[in-house]
Design a protein around this motif. Sequence first.
Motif, PDB file in Angstrom:
ATOM      1  N   GLU A 293      95.580-116.414  49.965  1.00  0.00           N
ATOM      2  CA  GLU A 293      95.801-117.859  49.795  1.00  0.00           C
ATOM      3  C   GLU A 293      95.937-118.574  51.141  1.00  0.00           C
ATOM      4  O   GLU A 293      95.604-119.739  51.266  1.00  0.00           O
ATOM      5  N   GLN A 294      96.425-117.827  52.142  1.00  0.00           N
ATOM      6  CA  GLN A 294      96.592-118.447  53.472  1.00  0.00           C
ATOM      7  C   GLN A 294      95.420-118.131  54.413  1.00  0.00           C
ATOM      8  O   GLN A 294      95.500-118.413  55.598  1.00  0.00           O
ATOM      9  N   HIS A 295      94.383-117.474  53.868  1.00  0.00           N
ATOM     10  CA  HIS A 295      93.245-117.007  54.672  1.00  0.00           C
ATOM     11  C   HIS A 295      93.694-116.023  55.750  1.00  0.00           C
ATOM     12  O   HIS A 295      93.147-116.005  56.861  1.00  0.00           O
ATOM     13  N   GLY A 296      94.702-115.257  55.457  1.00  0.00           N
ATOM     14  CA  GLY A 296      95.189-114.233  56.377  1.00  0.00           C
ATOM     15  C   GLY A 296      94.441-112.931  56.104  1.00  0.00           C
ATOM     16  O   GLY A 296      94.579-112.335  55.034  1.00  0.00           O
ATOM     17  N   ASP A 297      93.624-112.504  57.074  1.00  0.00           N
ATOM     18  CA  ASP A 297      92.807-111.312  56.838  1.00  0.00           C
ATOM     19  C   ASP A 297      93.555-110.045  57.235  1.00  0.00           C
ATOM     20  O   ASP A 297      94.302-110.022  58.205  1.00  0.00           O
ATOM     21  N   GLY A 298      93.330-108.987  56.456  1.00  0.00           N
ATOM     22  CA  GLY A 298      93.928-107.702  56.821  1.00  0.00           C
ATOM     23  C   GLY A 298      94.181-106.798  55.633  1.00  0.00           C
ATOM     24  O   GLY A 298      93.702-107.043  54.521  1.00  0.00           O
ATOM     25  N   GLY A 299      94.917-105.739  55.886  1.00  0.00           N
ATOM     26  CA  GLY A 299      95.237-104.773  54.843  1.00  0.00           C
ATOM     27  C   GLY A 299      96.434-103.941  55.260  1.00  0.00           C
ATOM     28  O   GLY A 299      96.939-104.070  56.379  1.00  0.00           O
ATOM     29  N   VAL A 300      96.890-103.108  54.334  1.00  0.00           N
ATOM     30  CA  VAL A 300      98.037-102.233  54.633  1.00  0.00           C
ATOM     31  C   VAL A 300      97.805-100.843  54.057  1.00  0.00           C
ATOM     32  O   VAL A 300      97.002-100.670  53.131  1.00  0.00           O
ATOM     33  N   ILE A 301      98.534 -99.877  54.607  1.00  0.00           N
ATOM     34  CA  ILE A 301      98.687 -98.600  53.922  1.00  0.00           C
ATOM     35  C   ILE A 301     100.168 -98.523  53.556  1.00  0.00           C
ATOM     36  O   ILE A 301     101.033 -98.877  54.355  1.00  0.00           O
ATOM     37  N   ALA A 302     100.452 -98.120  52.318  1.00  0.00           N
ATOM     38  CA  ALA A 302     101.842 -98.080  51.851  1.00  0.00           C
ATOM     39  C   ALA A 302     102.071 -96.786  51.074  1.00  0.00           C
ATOM     40  O   ALA A 302     101.171 -96.294  50.385  1.00  0.00           O
ATOM     41  N   LEU A 303     103.275 -96.252  51.202  1.00  0.00           N
ATOM     42  CA  LEU A 303     103.601 -94.951  50.600  1.00  0.00           C
ATOM     43  C   LEU A 303     105.055 -94.969  50.167  1.00  0.00           C
ATOM     44  O   LEU A 303     105.899 -95.516  50.877  1.00  0.00           O
ATOM     45  N   ASP A 304     105.353 -94.398  48.988  1.00  0.00           N
ATOM     46  CA  ASP A 304     106.764 -94.320  48.600  1.00  0.00           C
ATOM     47  C   ASP A 304     107.212 -92.865  48.490  1.00  0.00           C
ATOM     48  O   ASP A 304     106.420 -91.936  48.674  1.00  0.00           O
ATOM     49  N   GLN A 305     108.491 -92.682  48.161  1.00  0.00           N
ATOM     50  CA  GLN A 305     109.063 -91.328  48.152  1.00  0.00           C
ATOM     51  C   GLN A 305     108.512 -90.452  47.037  1.00  0.00           C
ATOM     52  O   GLN A 305     108.646 -89.240  47.081  1.00  0.00           O
ATOM     53  N   LYS A 306     107.909 -91.102  46.021  1.00  0.00           N
ATOM     54  CA  LYS A 306     107.309 -90.298  44.949  1.00  0.00           C
ATOM     55  C   LYS A 306     105.902 -89.865  45.314  1.00  0.00           C
ATOM     56  O   LYS A 306     105.239 -89.172  44.552  1.00  0.00           O
ATOM     57  N   VAL A 309     100.621 -94.027  46.662  1.00  0.00           N
ATOM     58  CA  VAL A 309      99.935 -94.609  47.831  1.00  0.00           C
ATOM     59  C   VAL A 309      99.220 -95.889  47.401  1.00  0.00           C
ATOM     60  O   VAL A 309      98.610 -95.937  46.343  1.00  0.00           O
ATOM     61  N   ALA A 310      99.289 -96.933  48.232  1.00  0.00           N
ATOM     62  CA  ALA A 310      98.501 -98.151  47.990  1.00  0.00           C
ATOM     63  C   ALA A 310      97.827 -98.529  49.304  1.00  0.00           C
ATOM     64  O   ALA A 310      98.466 -98.470  50.364  1.00  0.00           O
ATOM     65  N   THR A 311      96.537 -98.897  49.244  1.00  0.00           N
ATOM     66  CA  THR A 311      95.806 -99.240  50.474  1.00  0.00           C
ATOM     67  C   THR A 311      94.951-100.507  50.276  1.00  0.00           C
ATOM     68  O   THR A 311      93.757-100.493  50.535  1.00  0.00           O
ATOM     69  N   PRO A 312      95.562-101.610  49.828  1.00  0.00           N
ATOM     70  CA  PRO A 312      94.731-102.811  49.611  1.00  0.00           C
ATOM     71  C   PRO A 312      94.298-103.454  50.929  1.00  0.00           C
ATOM     72  O   PRO A 312      95.033-103.415  51.914  1.00  0.00           O
ATOM     73  N   PHE A 313      93.102-104.022  50.952  1.00  0.00           N
ATOM     74  CA  PHE A 313      92.651-104.808  52.109  1.00  0.00           C
ATOM     75  C   PHE A 313      91.781-105.942  51.613  1.00  0.00           C
ATOM     76  O   PHE A 313      91.046-105.783  50.638  1.00  0.00           O
ATOM     77  N   ASN A 314      91.899-107.097  52.262  1.00  0.00           N
ATOM     78  CA  ASN A 314      91.128-108.258  51.820  1.00  0.00           C
ATOM     79  C   ASN A 314      89.969-108.560  52.768  1.00  0.00           C
ATOM     80  O   ASN A 314      89.368-109.622  52.709  1.00  0.00           O
ATOM     81  N   THR A 315      89.672-107.627  53.672  1.00  0.00           N
ATOM     82  CA  THR A 315      88.542-107.742  54.589  1.00  0.00           C
ATOM     83  C   THR A 315      87.375-106.929  54.013  1.00  0.00           C
ATOM     84  O   THR A 315      87.525-106.296  52.963  1.00  0.00           O
ATOM     85  N   ASN A 316      86.245-106.879  54.737  1.00  0.00           N
ATOM     86  CA  ASN A 316      85.123-106.074  54.234  1.00  0.00           C
ATOM     87  C   ASN A 316      85.445-104.602  54.211  1.00  0.00           C
ATOM     88  O   ASN A 316      84.938-103.850  53.390  1.00  0.00           O
TER      89      ASN A 316
END
Length: 347
Positions: A293-306, A309-316
């Motif tokens: 919504e803010q036109h902020g480009d990028g992504g993350v890698i995320a991991l929890d104790q269980k 894993v989540a790896t969303p990215f809004n770039t190509n």
Amino acid sequence: MKTIRSFTLVLAVIAAVSLADRFHFGAAFGAASPPSPGFVLVAHGGAGDYSNMKPEQIEMRRAAMVKAVQAGYAILARNGSSLDAVEATIRVMEDSGLFDAGRGSYYTRDGVPEMDASIMDGRTLNAGSVASLKHIANPIHLARLVMEKTPHVMLVGEGAEEFAKSQGIELVSPYLFFNEREWERYKNAKSAGFSASEEHGTVGVVALDQTGNLAAGTSTGGTVMKMPGRVGDSPILGAGTYANNASCAVSGTGTGEFFMRNIVAADICERVRYLHVTLDQAANEVVMKELVEQHGDGGVIALDQKGNVATPFNTNGMMTATVRADGKMAIQGWSKNAKPIIVSATK
Ligand code: ASP
């Protein structure tokens, strides 16, 4: 007759139990305890547009990532800590010269790199962070030393480099960071008057070790043609890096100004902690909705104790490598629909 009947019954029970085992129908035979997540490591090599990158360059980045993740995997497999695994993996990527970190760092408008990095321990919330470094080959290692050898969390510029010297770290000449690819990028960006670019190559790692501790780390040369003295999100805890055993571990990549304004890494973890949403929901909500919504480009890698894993990215693209205890490393993300390549994490 009776013996045949009971023999058949025994066979039927054995077959049912092995089927249940195979298809995880545990509940029908008494609830099995949830499988232990073992250990997990996820690395990223920057979110951005890989469509103009030559296939050989993508292949080189993939190979460097494999080598880096193998180093982290070896540590976790021998029951080492997630912190050690995060640092070791990032160091290999910094040394490769293929990412926007360490020897491959992008240049500022002055034509030299300035590097930022941070590392965080999810068990203690201890953290170390460094910024605006010009003479340090492995910023992630210095961040770790700030965490372990000083009463502070963050050191920048000359003070950080003086501290490095006191720890026996050699200050290297800016020529160590000279690299034809980055020089070309710098010249092109300068002549085109670019202040920013769609390209990113920051590196980051999140890991869960066998004792259930999370850690996260990020290292970067920042954005192309940044102003000298500009610091991005990567060394800012809660923006580009965060780890807390109570919620999750995150490393981000993208235009850091958006990650700082939105405290992206902490926001994802706090959603998990207070809203009790899944890691996937939290990461997607922040990266694919709020940032978009803010036109902020990028992504993350995320991991929890269980081990989720989540790896969303809004770039190509955003190249990632994920490995679990079984040693199968999945590399993907140089384009949205790139099929994962599976390689072994053991050399
Ligand atoms: N987040 C980094 C920064 O803004 C850049 C990147 O991830 O590519 O410094």
